[in-house]
Design a protein around this motif. Structure first.
Motif, short mmCIF file in Angstrom:
data_model
loop_
_atom_site.label_atom_id
_atom_site.label_comp_id
_atom_site.label_asym_id
_atom_site.label_seq_id
_atom_site.Cartn_x
_atom_site.Cartn_y
_atom_site.Cartn_z
N ARG A 1 7.68 -41.03 -7.89
CA ARG A 1 8.17 -41.34 -9.23
C ARG A 1 8.25 -40.10 -10.12
O ARG A 1 8.56 -40.20 -11.30
N ASP B 1 2.86 -42.57 -4.33
CA ASP B 1 3.75 -43.28 -5.25
C ASP B 1 4.04 -42.43 -6.49
O ASP B 1 5.18 -42.38 -6.96
N SER C 1 6.20 -52.11 -8.24
CA SER C 1 5.08 -52.15 -9.19
C SER C 1 3.94 -53.01 -8.67
O SER C 1 2.76 -52.76 -8.97
N THR C 2 4.27 -54.02 -7.87
CA THR C 2 3.22 -54.88 -7.29
C THR C 2 2.26 -54.07 -6.44
O THR C 2 1.05 -54.33 -6.43
N ARG D 1 1.42 -50.89 -6.85
CA ARG D 1 0.53 -50.15 -7.74
C ARG D 1 -0.55 -51.07 -8.32
O ARG D 1 -1.72 -50.67 -8.44
N GLU D 2 -0.16 -52.28 -8.68
CA GLU D 2 -1.13 -53.23 -9.22
C GLU D 2 -2.21 -53.55 -8.17
O GLU D 2 -3.40 -53.60 -8.49
#
Length: 272
Positions: A237, A233, A207-208, A210-211
């Protein structure tokens, strides 16, 4: 001997980057791949490295070690792309540009900063050189303890730790640099690349990542690299529509009649 090593490295890069050109396949059928972007990313890293040297943020000896590491990564990226049958996303021109940058910066930089007239260093001297690099990084870390608000210093520490294969230290340093440099797009891309390199091919990015990529888009709307990896990504997913959305935005950054536009379209159609 050292020039022989540079020549071998240059030939290796040339061979690996040129092999796809002889496949005889229609570029229209090629889809954008991770390997294609890696070569372009490493070109950007070489430019960033030279800027750090010019600003006095990186010692010449340390910069030379970083150059060699980036050259190694270019070889690895090209080799992996060849093994999987991948083709260049921007055809072959970006690859040749990357090769030129490697040769000019790597060879020219060594000619200016190194000592090509000296004989090869024995193993003991190589170990001593590595220790000096480690000592420089430790010295930088101590200076940052006294001046923890130096965002550029944290960024330099993060890059150096990556080169020295100290991922934990690199992650912590990148986190500090990002905190202190809220408008710095390049630092966010570098940290995202590092985390993506650590992610297995069949897994979604952390998730980092994507952030970080979303922050890059906020700072630079339409940033191609961020849009591309956000799409990758999303595919991993299982979010097909999100991937299509990212790649439509990526597609809009290229002329409609360009090869890049058409190859992105091929990739999008595969998702339907």
């Amino acid at each position: 001997m050292i020039w022989g090593i540079f020549a071998a490295l240059a030939c290796g890069v040339m061979l690996l980057l040129m092999l796809p050109l002889f496949r005889g396949r229609d570029l229209k059928e090629m889809a954008p791949t991770r390997g294609d972007y890696d070569v372009l990313v490493y070109k950007d890293q070489l430019h960033e490295l030279e800027r750090d040297v010019e600003r006095g943020l990186l010692m010449p000896e340390q910069a030379q070690s970083a150059r060699l590491e980036i050259q190694r990564r270019i070889l690895t990226a090209a080799e992996n792309r060849q093994k999987t049958g991948e083709q260049s996303f921007g055809a072959w021109i970006p690859a040749l540009i990357s090769l030129s940058v490697v040769l000019i910066i790597g060879g020219g930089g060594y000619a200016l900063l190194g000592s090509p007239e000296l004989p090869d260093f024995p193993h003991a001297e190589g170990v001593a050189r590595q220790q000096r690099n480690l000592d420089m990084v430790e010295g930088l870390a101590r200076r940052l303890e006294k001046n923890p608000e130096n965002g550029e210093g944290w960024a330099m520490l993060a890059r150096s730790a990556q080169v020295l294969q100290q991922p934990d230290r690199a992650r912590k340093a990148y986190a500090q640099a990002i905190k202190l440099l809220p408008q710095h797009k390049q630092i966010r891309l570098e940290y995202a690349r590092m985390l993506m390199d650590e992610t297995p091919e069949d897994e979604a990015f952390p998730s980092t990542v994507r952030e970080l990529l979303n922050e890059v888009i906020r700072l630079s709307p339409g940033e191609p690299e961020a849009l591309y990896f956000l799409g990758i990504d999303a595919v991993r997913r299982g979010e097909t529509q999100a991937a299509v959305g990212f790649w439509r935005q990526l597609q809009a950054t290229f002329p409609v009649d360009s090869k890049q536009y058409r190859t992105i379209q091929v990739e999008i159609e595969k998702l339907h």
